[in-house]
Design a protein around this motif. Sequence first.
Motif, PDB file in Angstrom:
ATOM      1  N   CYS A  66       0.692  -0.915  -0.303  1.00 34.33           N
ATOM      2  CA  CYS A  66      -0.227  -0.347  -0.058  1.00 34.33           C
ATOM      3  C   CYS A  66       0.816   1.076  -0.102  1.00 34.33           C
ATOM      4  O   CYS A  66       1.651   1.274   0.559  1.00 34.33           O
ATOM      5  CB  CYS A  66      -0.383   0.187   1.418  1.00 34.33           C
ATOM      6  SG  CYS A  66      -1.921   1.236   1.328  1.00 34.33           S
ATOM      7  N   ARG A  67       0.036   2.785  -0.824  1.00 34.27           N
ATOM      8  CA  ARG A  67       0.751   3.611  -1.209  1.00 34.27           C
ATOM      9  C   ARG A  67       0.323   4.701  -0.142  1.00 34.27           C
ATOM     10  O   ARG A  67       0.740   5.832  -0.646  1.00 34.27           O
ATOM     11  CB  ARG A  67       1.522   3.832  -2.300  1.00 34.27           C
ATOM     12  CG  ARG A  67       2.142   3.073  -3.028  1.00 34.27           C
ATOM     13  CD  ARG A  67       4.323   3.583  -3.536  1.00 34.27           C
ATOM     14  NE  ARG A  67       4.787   2.533  -3.770  1.00 34.27           N
ATOM     15  CZ  ARG A  67       5.091   2.117  -5.305  1.00 34.27           C
ATOM     16  NH1 ARG A  67       4.456   2.679  -5.981  1.00 34.27           N
ATOM     17  NH2 ARG A  67       5.301   0.965  -5.439  1.00 34.27           N
ATOM     18  N   CYS A 110      -2.072   6.280  -1.148  1.00 34.85           N
ATOM     19  CA  CYS A 110      -2.856   7.184  -2.168  1.00 34.85           C
ATOM     20  C   CYS A 110      -3.812   7.575  -1.775  1.00 34.85           C
ATOM     21  O   CYS A 110      -4.334   8.434  -2.127  1.00 34.85           O
ATOM     22  CB  CYS A 110      -2.776   6.222  -3.700  1.00 34.85           C
ATOM     23  SG  CYS A 110      -4.662   5.310  -3.692  1.00 34.85           S
ATOM     24  N   CYS A 146      -8.744   4.951  -2.171  1.00 41.66           N
ATOM     25  CA  CYS A 146      -7.923   3.257  -2.092  1.00 41.66           C
ATOM     26  C   CYS A 146      -9.328   2.408  -3.108  1.00 41.66           C
ATOM     27  O   CYS A 146     -10.207   2.593  -3.903  1.00 41.66           O
ATOM     28  CB  CYS A 146      -8.818   1.920  -0.872  1.00 41.66           C
ATOM     29  SG  CYS A 146      -8.031   0.803  -1.370  1.00 41.66           S
ATOM     30  N   CYS A 177      -3.573  -4.233  -4.825  1.00 42.92           N
ATOM     31  CA  CYS A 177      -2.908  -3.063  -5.399  1.00 42.92           C
ATOM     32  C   CYS A 177      -2.661  -3.056  -6.140  1.00 42.92           C
ATOM     33  O   CYS A 177      -0.847  -3.435  -6.140  1.00 42.92           O
ATOM     34  CB  CYS A 177      -2.585  -2.418  -3.905  1.00 42.92           C
ATOM     35  SG  CYS A 177      -1.974  -0.995  -4.670  1.00 42.92           S
TER      36      CYS A 177
HETATM   37  S1  SF4 Z   1      -5.397   1.678  -3.929  1.00 44.14           S
HETATM   38 FE1  SF4 Z   1      -6.054   0.848  -1.335  1.00 44.14          FE
HETATM   39  S2  SF4 Z   1      -3.794  -0.027  -1.787  1.00 44.14           S
HETATM   40 FE2  SF4 Z   1      -3.353   1.215  -3.426  1.00 44.14          FE
HETATM   41  S3  SF4 Z   1      -1.849   2.760  -2.248  1.00 44.14           S
HETATM   42 FE3  SF4 Z   1      -3.839   2.994  -2.451  1.00 44.14          FE
HETATM   43  S4  SF4 Z   1      -4.591   3.209  -0.764  1.00 44.14           S
HETATM   44 FE4  SF4 Z   1      -2.925   2.085  -0.665  1.00 44.14          FE
END
Ligand code: SF4
Lengths: 165, 228
Positions: free
Chosen positions: B132-133, B135, B138, B147
């Motif tokens: 997980c980054r 982001c 999600c 992910c």
């Molecule tokens: S999509 Fe979800 S799992 Fe992937 S980086 Fe974003 S928050 Fe994290």
Amino acid sequence: MLQIAFKNGGNDYLMPEVRTMSRKLQIVVLACQQALPEPGRLAATLGNSDFKGRVVAEPCSSKVEVFQMLRILSTEADLLWIIGCPEELCRFTEGSFRMGRRVDYARNYLAEIGLETQRLGMSRIPPGDEQALTEAAAEMQRLARSLGPNPARSGSPGGEGVSKP
Amino acid sequence: MIVGTRKPLAEIQDMLKGFDRILLSGCDTCVAECVAGGRKEVAELAAALRMAFQMAGREVDIRENSVDRQCIHEFLLDVVEQAESAQAVLSLACGAGVQALAAHLPEIPVFPALNTLFIGETAERGLWLENCRGCGDCLLGLTGGICPVTRCAKSLLNGPCGGPKNGLCEINLAREFNPEVPCAWLQIYERLMALGQLDRLMQVARPKDWSQGDAGGPRRVLRPDQRP
Ligand code: SF4
Ligand code: SF4
């Protein structure tokens, strides 16, 4: 001279001291109790030489943690040796294998410190194999002699006051 | 959890130059799980530093301490008390823990012993993977719980690219990975197939608002109901 190792409470088997004038090189052995059912005998074998040290019985060599290895080298041992069973005989299935990995990891630390990695050694000895045990003890003594005092051990910068057999 | 690794000993020693009373402080949650900064690792590093300083002819008083969570202020009271007699603190927590501790010690320098790497999982014994980054928006509900932002080397939102081979990502050609990196988009495909949701792949993902992630400046969460 016949020397008998004595048990110092717990699982420690102390080697008898031969010299008292100056600090002798200290070998500490942490040994799986399956591989080494009679730690006192190894203590006596090592005690017949010019070394001081102790043999500690462990439930399995894999129970020895990296921090314990490093602590013993930083406070006490000129040479630290871990004894386990051959991997295929380990009662904890992968205990002896784990011990090997941990010794490697701890040796990497020693390399980073700038200390000889041979100060931490290990053997895998089949339970009751006297010959293998005698050879391991001889190897410990040979290495301890050739490496001399541990410069990273607390209170021994330059190894003053340490006698080298 | 947060995954980190220890800095090289030489770098740590360099940071601690000139300090003779040092407190090592670990964190027994994430960084203990990834075997980098829990109480055992504090004990290892303390012993290693004692030896290194001994060899350098330096007399340094090294104390050890560990708390359940270094990023939570309530857990820090003990460390703060112990740190008062130290000239410097070496924290084995993640970057958040180091900063939380530093905020409590305005007059004592706090140094990081770890490089904080990522939010990840313990995939196997001794193997931690980034997954997980953070982001801020999600997508896991659309991608079968895998992910693509993190696990696809190109962070493609519509994948795969043309590069996967035998289920593996083409990043394996760029450098050696052990074990090799699977193609995240093939994993997404297989997972959605198993869930009977392959139709999800017919939806083309729209451009993502990256300002919700670390591209948008320091982020914060404010919950009025929780505020004092
Ligand atoms: S999509 Fe979800 S799992 Fe992937 S980086 Fe974003 S928050 Fe994290
Ligand atoms: S091979 Fe798969 S994981 Fe790798 S960059 Fe392409 S789509 Fe992403």
